[in-house]
Design an enzyme around this catalytic site. Structure first.
Site, mmCIF file in Angstrom:
data_model
loop_
_atom_site.group_PDB
_atom_site.id
_atom_site.type_symbol
_atom_site.label_atom_id
_atom_site.label_comp_id
_atom_site.label_asym_id
_atom_site.label_seq_id
_atom_site.Cartn_x
_atom_site.Cartn_y
_atom_site.Cartn_z
ATOM 1 N N ASP A 1 43.004 21.831 38.965
ATOM 2 C CA ASP A 1 41.980 21.572 39.977
ATOM 3 C C ASP A 1 40.813 22.560 39.844
ATOM 4 O O ASP A 1 39.922 22.586 40.686
ATOM 5 C CB ASP A 1 42.564 21.650 41.391
ATOM 6 C CG ASP A 1 43.134 23.021 41.728
ATOM 7 O OD1 ASP A 1 43.132 23.910 40.846
ATOM 8 O OD2 ASP A 1 43.571 23.217 42.878
ATOM 9 N N ASP B 1 43.164 47.490 51.134
ATOM 10 C CA ASP B 1 41.733 47.246 51.061
ATOM 11 C C ASP B 1 40.994 48.098 52.099
ATOM 12 O O ASP B 1 41.383 48.137 53.269
ATOM 13 C CB ASP B 1 41.474 45.761 51.307
ATOM 14 C CG ASP B 1 40.042 45.366 51.113
ATOM 15 O OD1 ASP B 1 39.552 45.452 49.973
ATOM 16 O OD2 ASP B 1 39.399 44.960 52.105
ATOM 17 N N ASP C 1 45.128 28.266 35.987
ATOM 18 C CA ASP C 1 45.226 27.062 36.800
ATOM 19 C C ASP C 1 46.373 26.199 36.269
ATOM 20 O O ASP C 1 46.337 25.734 35.139
ATOM 21 C CB ASP C 1 43.890 26.317 36.723
ATOM 22 C CG ASP C 1 43.915 24.967 37.436
ATOM 23 O OD1 ASP C 1 44.847 24.732 38.221
ATOM 24 O OD2 ASP C 1 42.984 24.172 37.201
ATOM 25 N N GLU D 1 42.347 51.929 48.967
ATOM 26 C CA GLU D 1 40.961 51.865 48.500
ATOM 27 C C GLU D 1 40.126 52.753 49.415
ATOM 28 O O GLU D 1 39.935 52.451 50.593
ATOM 29 C CB GLU D 1 40.444 50.427 48.539
ATOM 30 C CG GLU D 1 39.018 50.300 48.009
ATOM 31 C CD GLU D 1 38.390 48.951 48.278
ATOM 32 O OE1 GLU D 1 37.497 48.552 47.515
ATOM 33 O OE2 GLU D 1 38.794 48.282 49.264
ATOM 34 N N ASN E 1 47.621 23.343 37.987
ATOM 35 C CA ASN E 1 47.561 21.940 38.411
ATOM 36 C C ASN E 1 46.199 21.301 38.127
ATOM 37 O O ASN E 1 45.893 20.223 38.624
ATOM 38 C CB ASN E 1 47.911 21.798 39.897
ATOM 39 C CG ASN E 1 46.949 22.575 40.792
ATOM 40 O OD1 ASN E 1 46.064 23.280 40.305
ATOM 41 N ND2 ASN E 1 47.141 22.446 42.102
ATOM 42 N N ASP F 1 47.798 42.797 48.069
ATOM 43 C CA ASP F 1 46.627 43.329 48.749
ATOM 44 C C ASP F 1 46.876 43.290 50.261
ATOM 45 O O ASP F 1 47.316 42.267 50.792
ATOM 46 C CB ASP F 1 45.384 42.493 48.416
ATOM 47 C CG ASP F 1 44.278 43.323 47.798
ATOM 48 O OD1 ASP F 1 43.923 44.353 48.406
ATOM 49 O OD2 ASP F 1 43.778 42.964 46.727
ATOM 50 N N HIS G 1 38.334 43.810 40.508
ATOM 51 C CA HIS G 1 37.678 42.579 40.945
ATOM 52 C C HIS G 1 36.318 42.819 41.606
ATOM 53 O O HIS G 1 35.534 41.887 41.766
ATOM 54 C CB HIS G 1 38.590 41.833 41.919
ATOM 55 C CG HIS G 1 38.798 42.586 43.202
ATOM 56 N ND1 HIS G 1 39.537 43.751 43.264
ATOM 57 C CD2 HIS G 1 38.351 42.357 44.467
ATOM 58 C CE1 HIS G 1 39.540 44.200 44.503
ATOM 59 N NE2 HIS G 1 38.833 43.391 45.244
ATOM 60 N N ASP G 2 36.045 44.051 42.022
ATOM 61 C CA ASP G 2 34.783 44.394 42.673
ATOM 62 C C ASP G 2 33.792 45.080 41.736
ATOM 63 O O ASP G 2 32.673 45.387 42.157
ATOM 64 C CB ASP G 2 35.042 45.341 43.845
ATOM 65 C CG ASP G 2 35.590 44.639 45.076
ATOM 66 O OD1 ASP G 2 35.347 43.423 45.221
ATOM 67 O OD2 ASP G 2 36.249 45.299 45.899
#
Length: 562
Positions: free
Chosen positions: A25, A199, A21, A241, A23, A98, A315-316
């Site tokens: 947030d 994907d 990150d 994928e 900035n 992706d 990520h999955d």
């Protein structure tokens, strides 16, 4: 096989929301990635696979796209994206994006228009069906639970969604839809990206009326057309994928003569620790013999007619060291062993962010701390079916996608150095012990080990192109294989578990065509190992918990790989 630039490349997946990150947030962004390019250069990777950064309402963390040619506000701007491409290029790092073209968000302008009227020009961009006997068109199920059909009350027809109901599936039978997709792909290729991760690409050939979702009859026609119209005109990497791929199907995708994709992600190994015929949440012990056989099959069957991808997490998926290793007392040793097991095979390795420092799965205190739509749907569904809270949470701890999505652990400061504000997803509480700052300073760290693996892939042709031979296939604790290419050979030994073991290599004499009186003692070099003082390669090889050693040798008279 014609040599390609991605044959000795190593890809690093960045999940932007959780990477860095800039900035403050609480959400990772493009400028955060830019700030860490020198770190990735130091690691040695060649390619960044960037998970979706397109405009999105974030129902499925960016895999529900509302505008393919713009950037989600939380991540930055299109100019920031151009800067990322330029700054990465300065460091000889390529970007692949992706590509999510099986479905869009229901907030995409195409779907907003499509649901206005059955006569709208965008109506046929999606898949609509009338009710059957007053109910859903058929029994197709969503991958996120429940029916794959939702009634649109405006036009009184059902639309198909193989994921969340806010992710309507595109109709690839429509040539106008395909043309729009190809124009979008060329937009990004012309901006300078070097390929796509595609994907659930094996779903685009679906025939829902026949209950066919994966590997539909027109799938490869569509991909070949995509190749001709878009990336086939560029020197880029493409990886699909493909959850339903077999080696035979994998060759259809990745055989260079067919002009489809560079490679695919196949998930046969990933499915071996669930109960047969059930969902991923129904846990089962890993079948280690089948695990080894799956790698053997893909290595051997794609040896001349395709290309493999090498990965253990993304990520999955849960964190590799927690799933197959020991993320407590042998975290470092098992993380290195698993990396060796993968990186010494033929194919393109993919490192998921944090893997290179041994980040682990997470156990949040309760379901309220979890974010992922798939996991939340599973929790609600199973609780309603009478599963106990403990049963459901055990599955979520083991296989939930939030395991991989906790923020990157950069240092021991608040929130792991990811942000000074509360992150969108809680940081794993082991960040004070497991972080980049700590790992990068230690000479025997997981990070340093990954650096060496990456250097070896670039310098050793036998790693890139060698023939694979699985040995001791029925051994219940050791993963042993050889690689051979142009007179160079590797002998790769992995103790996959936490016991001290002794491997009797004398039985390999028959397998390798050695005489009865031959000694299995070679003029070998230890190419890489995860313990110091690696033993010499002799008939009896003693291995410590999760120990891995790669021996390099040239004497084919002693080791005759047939």
């Amino acid at each position: 096989m014609k040599k390609k630039w991605w044959h000795d490349s190593v890809v690093y997946q960045v999940y932007p929301r959780s990477f860095k990150d800039s900035n403050n947030d609480g959400i990772g962004d493009l400028n955060g990635i830019i700030s860490k390019l020198d770190y990735l250069k130091e690691l040695g990777i060649d390619v960044i696979w960037l998970s979706p950064v397109y405009k999105s309402p974030n129902v499925d963390n960016g895999y529900d796209i509302s505008d393919y040619c713009d950037i989600m506000d939380e991540f930055g701007t299109l100019d920031d994206m151009k800067t990322l491409i330029d700054e990465a290029t300065k460091r000889d790092i390529k970007i692949i994006m992706d590509l999510v073209v099986n479905h869009t968000s229901d907030e995409h302008i195409w779907f907003k228009e499509a649901r206005k009227s059955k006569k709208n020009k965008y109506r046929d961009f999606y898949i609509w069906r009338d009710a059957v006997n007053g109910s859903i068109p058929n029994d197709l199920k969503s991958n996120f639970g429940g029916s794959a059909w939702t009634l649109d009350t405006e036009t009184n027809q059902y639309y198909l969604h193989l994921h969340d109901k806010r992710q309507p599936d595109l109709n690839w039978e429509n040539p106008e839809l395909r043309k729009e997709i190809y124009n979008m792909m060329k937009f990004w290729l012309d901006l300078g990206i070097k390929g796509f991760r595609m994907d659930v690409i094996d779903l685009i050939g679906k025939e829902p009326d026949k209950l066919i979702t994966q590997n539909g009859p027109k799938l490869h026609d569509y991909i070949q057309e995509m190749n001709r119209e878009t990336f086939g005109k560029y020197d880029v990497l493409t990886v699909g994928e493909t959850w339903g791929a077999t080696p035979e199907i994998g060759k259809l995708y990745s055989d260079p003569k067919r002009n489809e994709l560079s490679m695919v992600f196949q998930f046969e190994v990933i499915s071996l620790d669930k109960q047969q015929g059930k969902r991923k949440w129904d846990l089962a012990p890993l079948d280690f013999i089948a695990f080894k056989e799956s790698f053997r099959k893909w290595q051997v069957e794609l040896y001349e007619d395709g290309w493999n991808s090498l990965f253990g997490n993304n990520h999955d998926l849960p964190r590799m060291v927690s799933r197959w290793g020991n993320d407590k007392e042998y975290r470092v040793e098992s993380a290195k062993m698993l990396a060796t097991m993968l990186h010494m095979q033929k194919g393109t390795p993919y490192i998921y962010q944090g893997e290179e420092i041994g980040m682990t799965n997470v156990k949040f205190p309760s379901i309220e701390y979890y974010n992922d739509i798939e996991g939340l749907n599973m929790y609600n569904e199973r609780i309603s079916l009478g599963y106990s809270e403990d049963e459901v949470m055990k599955s979520l701890y083991a296989k939930g996608r939030d395991n991989a999505r906790t923020p990157m652990q950069w240092d021991s400061s608040e929130n792991g150095g990811f942000s000074t504000k509360k992150p969108w997803l809680m940081v794993n509480d082991n960040y004070t012990d497991i972080n980049v700052e700590r790992d990068i300073k230690a000479p025997w760290s997981i990070f340093a080990y990954y650096q060496k693996l990456i250097r070896l892939r670039k310098s050793e042709e036998v790693i890139k192109y060698g023939k694979f031979e699985l040995l001791l296939k029925d051994h219940r604790e050791a993963f042993v294989y050889t690689r051979s290419y142009n007179g160079e050979n590797l002998f790769v030994v992995c103790n996959f578990y936490g016991n001290n073991i002794s491997i009797d290599l004398s039985e390999l004499k028959d397998i390798l065509g050695l005489g009865d009186n031959s000694e299995l003692s070679l003029n070998e070099d230890v190419l890489i190992a995860n313990y110091s003082n690696s033993p010499k390669l002799t008939n009896k090889l003693a291995l410590r918990p999760y120990e891995t050693i790669v021996y390099k040798y040239n004497n084919l008279a002693n080791f005759n790989i047939k």
